[in-house]
Design a protein around this motif. Sequence first.
Motif, PDB file in Angstrom:
ATOM      1  N   SER A  41       0.823  -1.209   0.000  1.00 52.35           N
ATOM      2  CA  SER A  41       0.000   0.000   0.000  1.00 52.35           C
ATOM      3  C   SER A  41       0.863   1.268   0.000  1.00 52.35           C
ATOM      4  CB  SER A  41      -0.853  -0.040   1.265  1.00 52.35           C
ATOM      5  OG  SER A  41      -1.137   1.242   1.699  1.00 52.35           O
ATOM      6  N   PRO A  42       0.385   2.337  -0.667  1.00 54.64           N
ATOM      7  CA  PRO A  42       1.098   3.623  -0.602  1.00 54.64           C
ATOM      8  C   PRO A  42       1.156   4.169   0.824  1.00 54.64           C
ATOM      9  CG  PRO A  42      -0.777   3.711  -2.161  1.00 54.64           C
ATOM     10  CD  PRO A  42      -0.810   2.369  -1.510  1.00 54.64           C
ATOM     11  N   GLU A  43       0.329   3.643   1.715  1.00 50.30           N
ATOM     12  CA  GLU A  43       0.362   4.095   3.122  1.00 50.30           C
ATOM     13  C   GLU A  43       1.540   3.519   3.897  1.00 50.30           C
ATOM     14  OE1 GLU A  43      -3.411   3.500   5.119  1.00 50.30           O
ATOM     15  OE2 GLU A  43      -4.431   4.044   3.257  1.00 50.30           O
ATOM     16  N   THR A  44       2.301   2.638   3.277  1.00 52.24           N
ATOM     17  CA  THR A  44       3.439   2.028   3.984  1.00 52.24           C
ATOM     18  C   THR A  44       4.411   3.102   4.460  1.00 52.24           C
ATOM     19  OG1 THR A  44       3.267   0.065   2.590  1.00 52.24           O
ATOM     20  CG2 THR A  44       5.368   0.397   3.711  1.00 52.24           C
ATOM     21  N   LEU A  45       4.769   3.031   5.753  1.00 51.19           N
ATOM     22  CA  LEU A  45       5.720   4.008   6.317  1.00 51.19           C
ATOM     23  C   LEU A  45       7.130   3.434   6.395  1.00 51.19           C
ATOM     24  CD1 LEU A  45       3.910   5.619   9.401  1.00 51.19           C
ATOM     25  CD2 LEU A  45       4.281   6.593   7.131  1.00 51.19           C
ATOM     26  N   ALA A  46       7.205   2.199   6.842  1.00 51.38           N
ATOM     27  CA  ALA A  46       8.511   1.551   7.044  1.00 51.38           C
ATOM     28  C   ALA A  46       8.261   0.063   7.228  1.00 51.38           C
ATOM     29  CB  ALA A  46       9.187   2.121   8.286  1.00 51.38           C
ATOM     30  N   ALA A  47       9.337  -0.708   7.216  1.00 52.16           N
ATOM     31  CA  ALA A  47       9.168  -2.159   7.413  1.00 52.16           C
ATOM     32  C   ALA A  47      10.438  -2.761   8.003  1.00 52.16           C
ATOM     33  CB  ALA A  47       8.836  -2.829   6.083  1.00 52.16           C
ATOM     34  N   LEU A  48      10.255  -3.899   8.646  1.00 53.80           N
ATOM     35  CA  LEU A  48      11.396  -4.697   9.124  1.00 53.80           C
ATOM     36  C   LEU A  48      11.459  -5.941   8.276  1.00 53.80           C
ATOM     37  CD1 LEU A  48      11.689  -5.189  12.985  1.00 53.80           C
ATOM     38  CD2 LEU A  48      13.078  -3.811  11.432  1.00 53.80           C
ATOM     39  N   TYR A  49      12.638  -6.265   7.777  1.00 55.63           N
ATOM     40  CA  TYR A  49      12.768  -7.468   6.953  1.00 55.63           C
ATOM     41  C   TYR A  49      13.643  -8.484   7.684  1.00 55.63           C
ATOM     42  CZ  TYR A  49      13.714 -10.469   2.935  1.00 55.63           C
ATOM     43  OH  TYR A  49      13.822 -11.538   2.087  1.00 55.63           O
ATOM     44  N   PHE A  50      13.107  -9.677   7.818  1.00 53.77           N
ATOM     45  CA  PHE A  50      13.832 -10.779   8.459  1.00 53.77           C
ATOM     46  C   PHE A  50      14.169 -11.800   7.369  1.00 53.77           C
ATOM     47  CE2 PHE A  50      10.709  -9.074  11.467  1.00 53.77           C
ATOM     48  CZ  PHE A  50      11.484  -8.775  12.580  1.00 53.77           C
ATOM     49  N   PRO A  51      15.365 -11.702   6.761  1.00 48.45           N
ATOM     50  CA  PRO A  51      15.640 -12.527   5.570  1.00 48.45           C
ATOM     51  C   PRO A  51      15.721 -14.024   5.839  1.00 48.45           C
ATOM     52  CG  PRO A  51      17.585 -11.246   6.209  1.00 48.45           C
ATOM     53  CD  PRO A  51      16.469 -10.801   7.098  1.00 48.45           C
ATOM     54  N   GLU A  52      15.946 -14.429   7.092  1.00 51.50           N
ATOM     55  CA  GLU A  52      16.124 -15.870   7.341  1.00 51.50           C
ATOM     56  C   GLU A  52      14.830 -16.605   7.644  1.00 51.50           C
ATOM     57  OE1 GLU A  52      19.406 -16.717   9.948  1.00 51.50           O
ATOM     58  OE2 GLU A  52      20.624 -15.170   8.982  1.00 51.50           O
ATOM     59  N   GLU A  53      13.718 -15.855   7.717  1.00 52.35           N
ATOM     60  CA  GLU A  53      12.452 -16.529   8.008  1.00 52.35           C
ATOM     61  C   GLU A  53      11.955 -17.236   6.743  1.00 52.35           C
ATOM     62  OE1 GLU A  53      12.316 -16.118  11.256  1.00 52.35           O
ATOM     63  OE2 GLU A  53      11.225 -14.285  11.805  1.00 52.35           O
ATOM     64  N   GLY A  54      11.034 -18.133   6.897  1.00 52.01           N
ATOM     65  CA  GLY A  54      10.545 -18.889   5.746  1.00 52.01           C
ATOM     66  C   GLY A  54       9.150 -19.405   5.984  1.00 52.01           C
ATOM     67  N   GLN A  55       8.813 -20.454   5.295  1.00 58.60           N
ATOM     68  CA  GLN A  55       7.495 -21.076   5.456  1.00 58.60           C
ATOM     69  C   GLN A  55       7.531 -22.484   4.900  1.00 58.60           C
ATOM     70  OE1 GLN A  55       4.595 -20.944   2.560  1.00 58.60           O
ATOM     71  NE2 GLN A  55       5.446 -19.227   1.408  1.00 58.60           N
ATOM     72  N   VAL A  56       6.571 -23.285   5.326  1.00 60.44           N
ATOM     73  CA  VAL A  56       6.345 -24.620   4.752  1.00 60.44           C
ATOM     74  C   VAL A  56       4.840 -24.764   4.508  1.00 60.44           C
ATOM     75  CG1 VAL A  56       8.292 -25.830   5.830  1.00 60.44           C
ATOM     76  CG2 VAL A  56       6.141 -25.600   7.093  1.00 60.44           C
TER      77      VAL A  56
END
Length: 399
Positions: free
Chosen positions: A162-177
Amino acid sequence: MPPEASGPQLPASVASASHPPGFSGSRFFDVAIVGGGVIGCSVAYHAARRGASVALFEADRISSGASGAAAGMLNAQAESHEPGPMLDLMVESRRMHETFSERLREETGLDPEYVRAGTLRVATDEAFAEKLAGAYSWQKEEGLSVEWLDADEARDLEPGLSPETLAALYFPEEGQVNSPRLVKSLALAATKMGADIFEHAPVFGFLAENGRVAGVRAPGGDINAGSVVLAGGAASGRLAAELGVELPVSPVKGEILSVEARRAPISANVWDDACYLVAKRDGRIVVGATEEVGVYDRRPTLGGVARLSSAASKLIPEMAGCPFVSAWGGLRPGTPDGAPIIGHAEGWDNLLIATGHYRNGVLLAPVTGEAVSALALGEESAVDVSPFSHRRIMEAAGL
Ligand code: FAD
Ligand code: GLY
């Protein structure tokens, strides 16, 4: 029901509606496990790998509980609020997942679909951005891998934001199954190593005397066991009560839905303060999840679906145009302090508890299976699970 529930089934030889022909009702197993979710199946898998004879009893079908409902995120850092044993356990289990899925795929041909594309926590207001900033500083101090992104950087990573995004934290080692697939492949791998897995086989009692559990009472008869593992998810408290064991585990209902992803591609797990989005390999995006403490009815509601739909469309506007696929719910096994209970039941020699994994049971399945299988066989656990003891819950409750 999550679509995967109608996906690959266990072969008939793996799961039986009643005890298999020739089952005498008096067989002895090294380990008997109650509950066929991701935790019970991981314990079965690890115990079978250690050479133990294993019987697992599931009241319904493998993965029919919370594990079949889960989004499958492996969020060791994004789900953590502070440094400590819980963070360490989650990080260790996340590390284990990397080889776990590959090994299971090789052993069974059923791919748990491990993906490591990171988790992006997104802020669209100042208050949440401040919370993320707090998480960023303590995680950096701990030496964990985390990146602070401004709005443009966040949108470079996930252009649909969204254009309302202010900032974010990125955790590159996370994943999913794919959680239901992970459970089925654990069950299948366990049976390939000789474990007996019984579906539609509710344990309705225990054989117990003098602080030892001699076995379990199941539909086809009594089973004797060297150790018994309680892995009944949100029902574990009721099961433990059969033995007079206090186990404060209660359901935390989560509703969740899925859409076709075509119009809103994402790669990371994208999560603000109202919902998360997880892109599955089969072309769906899963949108989760609500939280309601103490609710036993796991059916999705109109209100839950409405809240999640609106939150998803706010986070990534193109989500509003995605065709709806399905909605379902599950009961997370919650504990008073939000941490799992892993290890011996207080006052019992050979009764092991493996439950209370709340929001992170899929993530914590490898480490729990490894630790509990060792303890159930009288071995040392390579991972220190003492901070997750039943005793700490009893002491906190003044018992
Ligand atoms: P369950 O999967 O509930 O399994 C317990 C089993 O025990 C059930 O199948 C039940 O039928 C059986 N049982 C009960 N009583 C008996 C009996 N008497 N005899 C025999 N069997 C019995 N975790 C993550 O790590 N990542 C996520 O992204 C994530 N997303 C989630 C989203 C939602 C909407 C929900 C609800 C949960 C989510 N979770 C997630 C949490 C995760 O699903 C749980 O922590 C985990 O599935 C718990 O596993 P379990 O094996 O303990 O319980
Ligand atoms: N871990 C995500 C959930 O429990 O909804």
